[in-house]
Design a protein around this motif. Structure first.
Motif, PDB file in Angstrom:
ATOM      1  N   THR A  32       0.891  -1.232  -0.066  1.00 10.53           N
ATOM      2  CA  THR A  32      -0.070  -0.163  -0.114  1.00 10.53           C
ATOM      3  C   THR A  32       0.704   1.437   0.089  1.00 10.53           C
ATOM      4  O   THR A  32       0.628   2.262  -0.894  1.00 10.53           O
ATOM      5  CB  THR A  32      -0.821  -0.078   1.275  1.00 10.53           C
ATOM      6  OG1 THR A  32      -1.607  -1.379   1.365  1.00 10.53           O
ATOM      7  CG2 THR A  32      -1.978   1.068   1.235  1.00 10.53           C
TER       8      THR A  32
ATOM      9  N   ARG B  37       1.048   4.294  -3.025  1.00 13.69           N
ATOM     10  CA  ARG B  37       0.929   5.569  -2.648  1.00 13.69           C
ATOM     11  C   ARG B  37       2.186   6.562  -3.088  1.00 13.69           C
ATOM     12  O   ARG B  37       1.854   7.480  -3.474  1.00 13.69           O
ATOM     13  CB  ARG B  37       0.667   5.896  -1.093  1.00 13.69           C
ATOM     14  CG  ARG B  37      -0.724   5.326  -0.636  1.00 13.69           C
ATOM     15  CD  ARG B  37      -0.816   5.828   0.941  1.00 13.69           C
ATOM     16  NE  ARG B  37      -2.241   5.013   1.298  1.00 13.69           N
ATOM     17  CZ  ARG B  37      -2.387   4.568   2.550  1.00 13.69           C
ATOM     18  NH1 ARG B  37      -1.255   4.647   3.168  1.00 13.69           N
ATOM     19  NH2 ARG B  37      -3.391   3.728   2.774  1.00 13.69           N
TER      20      ARG B  37
ATOM     21  N   ALA C 223      -5.455   2.601  -2.085  1.00 15.14           N
ATOM     22  CA  ALA C 223      -4.599   3.205  -2.829  1.00 15.14           C
ATOM     23  C   ALA C 223      -4.465   2.903  -4.224  1.00 15.14           C
ATOM     24  O   ALA C 223      -4.404   3.750  -5.237  1.00 15.14           O
ATOM     25  CB  ALA C 223      -3.310   2.544  -2.207  1.00 15.14           C
TER      26      ALA C 223
ATOM     27  N   ARG D 147      -4.545   5.814  -7.235  1.00 14.78           N
ATOM     28  CA  ARG D 147      -3.235   5.753  -7.783  1.00 14.78           C
ATOM     29  C   ARG D 147      -3.238   5.170  -9.223  1.00 14.78           C
ATOM     30  O   ARG D 147      -2.339   5.649 -10.127  1.00 14.78           O
ATOM     31  CB  ARG D 147      -2.161   5.334  -6.922  1.00 14.78           C
ATOM     32  CG  ARG D 147      -1.961   6.056  -5.598  1.00 14.78           C
ATOM     33  CD  ARG D 147      -1.709   7.453  -5.485  1.00 14.78           C
ATOM     34  NE  ARG D 147      -0.282   7.637  -6.110  1.00 14.78           N
ATOM     35  CZ  ARG D 147       0.360   8.792  -6.281  1.00 14.78           C
ATOM     36  NH1 ARG D 147      -0.515   9.782  -6.245  1.00 14.78           N
ATOM     37  NH2 ARG D 147       1.333   8.981  -6.777  1.00 14.78           N
TER      38      ARG D 147
END
Length: 1233
Positions: free
Chosen positions: A239, A243, A281, A285
């Motif tokens: 994660t 990020r 995330a 993203r």
């Protein structure tokens, strides 16, 4: 020995004293010295200072140690490189010492030094060398498995260093990774956590190969399975990696998602929480790569949002209904043994799944309708969540859903737009939502109530008026939050803010029955000691006044406001009188009292005049004068005709004095106020009062601020109409300024209309020296003086302005007008007349003929037709304009004449068609309808004319004519598309462009259905048709994006296809000894890129940004014009969707670098140098925009380029110079990535 050296050696001596106070003071003084920029140390002092400070780190006294650490920071930039290295060596070896205190203080020292090292982009080797030293030591320290505190400190420092200077450590990245990965299985959780943070900082600057190694290691470990605790760590690490460098994970997602989905079903709540954090995330993203997995994620979220195995909600509902009595003691004793609430981690799963849903909602507006079907009911049913933190996240997710439903900016103008399906779905949900929130509004928990208000406020903003029927259910909750003793200030402010939105968005009738209940708590809030509450409450009171007695429906309203006037007035007056209160409250009190007076003034009786006197006081106060002026406008404009005589005598001169002030807002509002007062209170105005205002106006009529000039001239017009006698002295001061403005090249639009109005009114006042002939002379004089039409004394725009003013005078004085027309005709006929006078005479004839029928002047037609063969282009154009305008005023006679001439005179067709365009633009649909068929047939005969200019005018006429009867004429245009000739097709497509205007018109709904057919011409075999089709598409995207939003999926591939360079369209032309390449496809490509730029503003949500970026990237290497466009696009993209741009940096930076470093060949012409210079500036603006994205310099390519710019003097100068430049097209900073 210099002073400073002597002083410092003195301090060093004191530092060896046995008295800790001496040591403390000396270290403190040294710190003060080091912080001065001017300090210069010689080599010997440097060495001594460094040695001494390192020694003091081991001092027995903690305060001295702390000060010594603080000295290290400023010292870094003051001493030579090798001294910094000595410091670092000592600190690193202290870090692994056995003494805990020394270890701690040394790691603080290292962090201080790292924070002070100059950034890598400054290009100094100091940073690189020091970092290498520290890194190798830290990697060693991390290997000490048995010494956890050392490990923790080392990881911490490494994180700091990677975060600040990651790109400097590239050579160490591999060894850092190798030493960090084993830490993920450390028995100590703290070590794992810090290792994850360090890995996160490593990701942005590491090479693709290293990144793949890291992801594959994590995936391998996750696939292998093992202890759940380890899996948790790997998912947390994944994660963090996403990020920090999400876009790189994109290619591995296919393998990762199934793994994470599998772990969701493991019975471990913390692991599930980590899984959902990973999903969140991914969604934020890697939006593109996640698209196929979104349904899976939503399904999982919906399953686990209700995951609460230890609680039975149904029981709670039954209990509420059936048994409020009886206590559940026996139940409680049972459950204590089996399970305690402290072990219950299921709330973490619920919270993380809601946050993941919120990410989906915020990033996928395209799925709104499906989300309303699947997610919305579940969210609403979870409003009853028992865990406060989870509930507030559920509220936030619902607010995000409502916010997304708000139609995107600009689509309000969409043609015949049916209601957005998402809005309809939200409306259906309103009763359910209100029912679910109704109970919550009375709960003790403030966090819950604030959440409820945020949802309700958002709904009231998105669906104005939709909460009307539910107001009885909401009022008790609002009153409770305003009156409850334990309510916090923020709670009250939220409740008042919601009430304000609710009152503003609903009709008075809905609210009037509830005023009795809602007013007392609001009045109490007006008297609250906390200024923010008072200020909000005054805003609400202001709305309540409007609702109690709406001025527009005074007669029909049955509500009696009398019982409440005293209460409202009293509490507001208290705030209005107070002088020692917050500025915001002062302003709101003035404004609120303004509403009270303008809506309820006739019921205030004896209180009215004293209140007006307070307003007068506030006008005299510099801080409150602007608000007081606005309020005065409101009261003066009230339909209650409030008696203002008592304050006008003193007030008007004060208002006059404001026109001298520099504050623009004050001038504008004062002009508005004066305008309203002069209109409504003319009988109370004395000559002296008017004089005080008139004397200030000449200074305001200036071409450098057209808006203020327009308002000032508007005020003059108003005075001329209402008190004509006051303008007797106008000639000397004001008229010259107005005339100067008439002759200004900048005059147009609203300011021009206001001057035309002014002349209308002025000539009717019959004041001295403002008679018809005086004004005519003043207006046309300058044209008779100028010798040639090109002379600088008169600008082309002013011919048009003067003609409009002459027409205004003529329409006010019809008797004198016919003589004037005769004069103009003579001027035009007379061969000796100067060109400028002939041009003006034609334009004046046109403007006068537009409003009066000039049928009596028989020779006019011949005069105009003769002028068409004048050698001067300006005269021809003026004659064409005149013919069109005269035709508007006398259709019966002139239109048949005009149509006959167009058919008969091919050589003069262009000018005659321009006249026809004037006619079509100016006439209303009614007057045109009888002639449509004749005009249409004639235009179609000319739509294949070889002359492009003529074709464009034909197209504009066709487009504007289509607006008259769209149902009949649009299908005819469509039919023409299939005709054989490419010229006819290009004319038709251009005509469609002219039917797209920026305000709603009846044709819109028809266009929406057929624009797809016209857009097919983007693939036309003919180059020119493709170009005009793109121009038409651009016009639609700019003026009415709703027309094309639904067609984007089919049109975009064709649009992108036109951005490609076509080899077959590039040819070589020989020009004497030189060969010159000509690219026939350039105009089409340019049109395609312009469309792309427009789509960024109007249809961003319909674009696949990555596909879009592919073509921007190509454009960065294209021709000069296209590169200029793509640089602007890149800057715009950097602010609109930064995350997508960051993913593509590696490919975008190279073309930018190439442009910035290209040199023009020596001996090139001046234009070449200027062109290249402009290109470089434009590229630098794009670079500046890219550098404004946060953390962009973590990308090695970007950091390297930024470094290159800073170190190259020429590039650095350009970069500095464009820093303040606006990027073409205002770039709002909004992140929709």
């Amino acid at each position: 020995m210099s002073n400073i050296t002597y002083y410092i050696s003195n301090l060093l001596e004191k530092m060896t004293s046995t008295d800790k106070d001496f040591r403390f003071m000396a270290t403190n003084d040294l710190m003060m010295e080091l912080q001065k920029d001017s300090i210069k140390l010689d080599e010997d002092s440097e060495r001594k200072v460094v040695t001494m400070l390192l020694k003091l780190l081991e001092d027995k006294n903690g305060e001295v140690q702390n000060l010594a650490v603080k000295c290290l920071g400023p010292l870094v930039s003051k001493v030579k490189e090798y001294q910094v290295e000595t410091m670092v060596d000592t600190l690193c070896s202290n870090m692994v010492s056995d003494k805990e205190q020394l270890r701690d203080i040394s790691s603080m020292g290292l962090k201080t030094v790292i924070a002070e090292l100059p950034p890598a982009s400054a290009g100094l080797c100091l940073t690189a060398n020091v970092c290498k030293k520290i890194t190798s030591q830290l990697i060693g320290a991390m290997g000490k498995q048995d010494d956890v505190p050392v490990q923790l400190e080392a990881l911490d420092i490494l994180s700091d260093m990677l975060g600040r200077l990651g790109s400097t450590l590239v050579s160490f990245h591999q060894s850092i990774l190798t030493s960090l990965l084993p830490q993920l299985t450390s028995p100590r959780m703290a070590v794992r956590k810090r290792a994850i943070i360090a890995l996160g900082h490593l990701v942005p600057s590491c090479s693709p190969a290293l990144f793949t190694q890291l992801t594959e290691h994590l995936m391998g470990e996750m696939t292998r399975g093992g202890a759940t605790a380890n899996t948790r760590t790997y998912i947390q690490c994944l994660t963090t990696v996403i990020r920090q460098g999400g876009h790189r994970v994109g290619e591995h997602l296919e393998k990762i998602i199934p793994l994470v989905v599998k772990f969701c079903s493991v019975e471990d709540d913390e692991l599930r929480e980590n899984c959902f954090q990973a999903f969140e995330a991914f969604v934020r993203r890697c939006p593109k790569e996640m698209s196929p997995h979104i349904p899976t994620v939503i399904k999982l979220c919906l399953k686990y949002i209700t995951h609460d195995p230890n609680y039975n909600y149904d029981a709670e509902d039954d209990q509420e209904e059936s048994m409020d009595i009886g206590s559940g003691d026996d139940e409680e004793t049972e459950s204590d043994d089996e399970y305690s609430d402290d072990d219950d981690m299921s709330w973490k799963v619920r919270r993380s799944s809601v946050k993941c849903l919120e990410a989906v909602i915020s990033s996928r507006r395209d799925l709104l309708v499906e989300l309303y079907g699947s997610v919305c009911p579940t969210l609403v049913s979870r409003f009853k969540e028992r865990e406060e933190n989870v509930k507030s996240d559920i509220f936030l997710a619902f607010v995000a859903l409502v916010r997304q439903t708000k139609p995107p900016h600009g689509s309000a103008l969409d043609p015949g737009a049916k209601e957005d399906p998402a809005v309809t779905l939200l409306k259906k949900q309103v009763p359910t939502v209100i029912k679910a929130l109704h109970k919550q509004l009375k709960e003790k928990s403030m966090k819950s109530r604030q959440g409820c208000f945020s949802i309700l406020t958002e709904m009231a903003n998105v669906l104005p008026g939709a909460l009307g029927e539910h107001i009885p259910n909401l009022i008790p909750g609002i009153v409770y939050s305003l009156t409850d003793k334990s309510t916090s200030s923020n709670m009250k402010i939220d409740a008042l803010a919601f009430l304000h939105v609710l009152l503003s968005g609903h009709t008075p009738e809905v609210f009037q029955p509830h005023i009795k209940i809602i007013l007392p708590p609001v009045i109490t809030c007006v008297e609250d000691p906390f200024y923010k509450i008072t200020s909000e409450a005054l805003q609400v009171t202001q709305q309540i006044c409007r609702i109690m007695r709406p001025l527009e429906k005074r007669s029909s309203s049955s509500f009696d406001a009398k019982p409440y006037v005293k209460e409202v007035f009293g509490s507001t007056l208290k705030r209005l009188k107070a002088s020692d209160i917050d500025q915001e409250v002062k302003e709101r009190a003035i404004s609120c009292m303004g509403y009270i007076v303008s809506h309820l003034g006739d019921q205030l009786g004896g209180d009215l005049q004293p209140t007006l006197q307070i307003f007068l006081e506030r006008l005299k106060n510099e801080i409150t004068r602007l608000t007081a002026v606005k309020t005065l406008s409101l009261i003066a404009g009230s339909s209650l005709k409030i008696d203002l005589r008592s304050i006008l005598t003193e007030g008007i001169p004060i208002l006059g004095s404001f026109l001298r002030k520099n504050q623009r807002a004050l001038k504008l509002n004062t002009l508005t106020a004066l305008n309203i007062i002069v209109t409504n209170y003319s009988d109370c105005l004395k000559p002296a009062m008017i004089e005080s205002v008139l004397s200030e106006l000449p200074a305001l009529i200036q071409e450098n601020d057209m808006h203020i000039s327009q308002m000032a001239i508007g005020l003059l017009t108003c005075m001329a109409k209402v008190c004509p006698s006051s303008l007797g002295k106008i000639g000397a001061a004001i008229l010259p300024e107005v005339l100067h403005l008439v002759h200004s090249p900048l005059l147009q639009g609203g300011a021009l209309s206001s001057i035309v109005e002014f002349f209308h009114a002025l000539v009717l006042t019959k004041a001295s020296n403002t008679g018809y002939s005086d004004l005519m002379k003043a207006l046309t004089g300058p044209f008779y003086k100028s010798k040639s039409p090109d002379s600088l004394s008169v600008h082309r725009q002013s011919y048009y302005s003067v003609a409009k003013c002459v027409a205004a005078l003529s329409s006010s004085c019809p008797k004198e007008a016919s003589g004037t027309v005769g004069n103009f005709i003579q001027e035009v006929k007379n061969q000796k007349t100067s060109e400028s006078v002939r041009i003006l005479s034609f334009l004046c004839l046109g403007e006068v003929g537009r409003s009066t029928n000039l049928g009596g002047h028989k020779e006019l037609k011949t005069v105009i037709m003769e002028a068409f063969s004048s050698p001067n282009e300006e005269v021809k154009s003026a004659a064409s304009c005149a013919l069109g305008n005269i035709c508007v005023g006398n259709l019966e006679e002139y239109l048949p004449f005009l149509l006959k001439e167009i058919g008969a005179q091919p050589k003069r067709q262009y000018l005659l068609l321009h006249s026809l365009k004037e006619v079509i633009s100016a006439l209303s649909e009614e007057s045109l309808k009888p002639h449509v068929e004749n005009i249409w047939t004639l235009l179609f005969k000319n739509c294949e004319c070889g002359e492009e200019g003529t074709r464009n005018v034909v197209a504009e006429c066709l487009g504007k004519l289509t607006l008259v009867n769209p149902a009949l004429l649009l299908p005819r245009l469509k039919k023409q598309l299939s005709s054989g000739s490419s010229l006819a097709r290009s004319t038709v497509v251009t005509a469609v462009k002219f039917t797209i205007v920026d305000h709603p018109v009846p044709i819109d709904s028809l266009l929406k259905d057929s624009i797809g057919d016209f857009l097919k011409t983007i693939q036309d075999p003919d180059l020119n048709v493709r170009r005009v089709a793109l121009v038409m598409f651009n016009s639609a995207a700019h003026n009415k994006p709703g027309l094309i939003r639904g067609l984007l999926t089919s049109v975009l591939p064709k649009l992108y296809n036109e951005t490609q360079i076509r080899k077959e369209l590039i040819r070589e032309v020989e020009m004497g000894p030189f060969k010159h390449t000509v690219d026939d496809g350039l105009d089409v490509r340019k049109a395609a890129f312009e469309c792309m730029y427009t789509l960024l503003d109007s249809c961003l949500d319909g674009l696949d940004i990555f596909e879009f970026l592919n073509h921007v990237e190509e454009g960065l290497k294209d021709h000069y014009d296209i590169r200029m466009l793509t640089f602007i696009m890149l800057a715009r993209l950097a602010s609109l969707c930064p995350s997508a741009v960051v993913q593509r940096l590696d490919r975008l930076v190279e073309p930018l670098r190439a442009t910035c470093t290209t040199k023009v060949k020596a001996g090139s012409v001046k234009q070449e140098f200027e062109k290249q210079e402009e290109l470089r500036r434009s590229a630098m603006r794009a670079v500046a925009a890219l550098l404004s994205i946060s953390d962009v310099e973590k990308s090695p390519v970007m950091a390297d380029f930024a470094n290159q710019i800073r170190t190259n003097a020429e590039m650095a100068t350009i970069f500095e110079s464009v820093q303040g430049d606006p990027i073409s097209g205002a770039v709002e900073s909004m992140d929709t990535s």
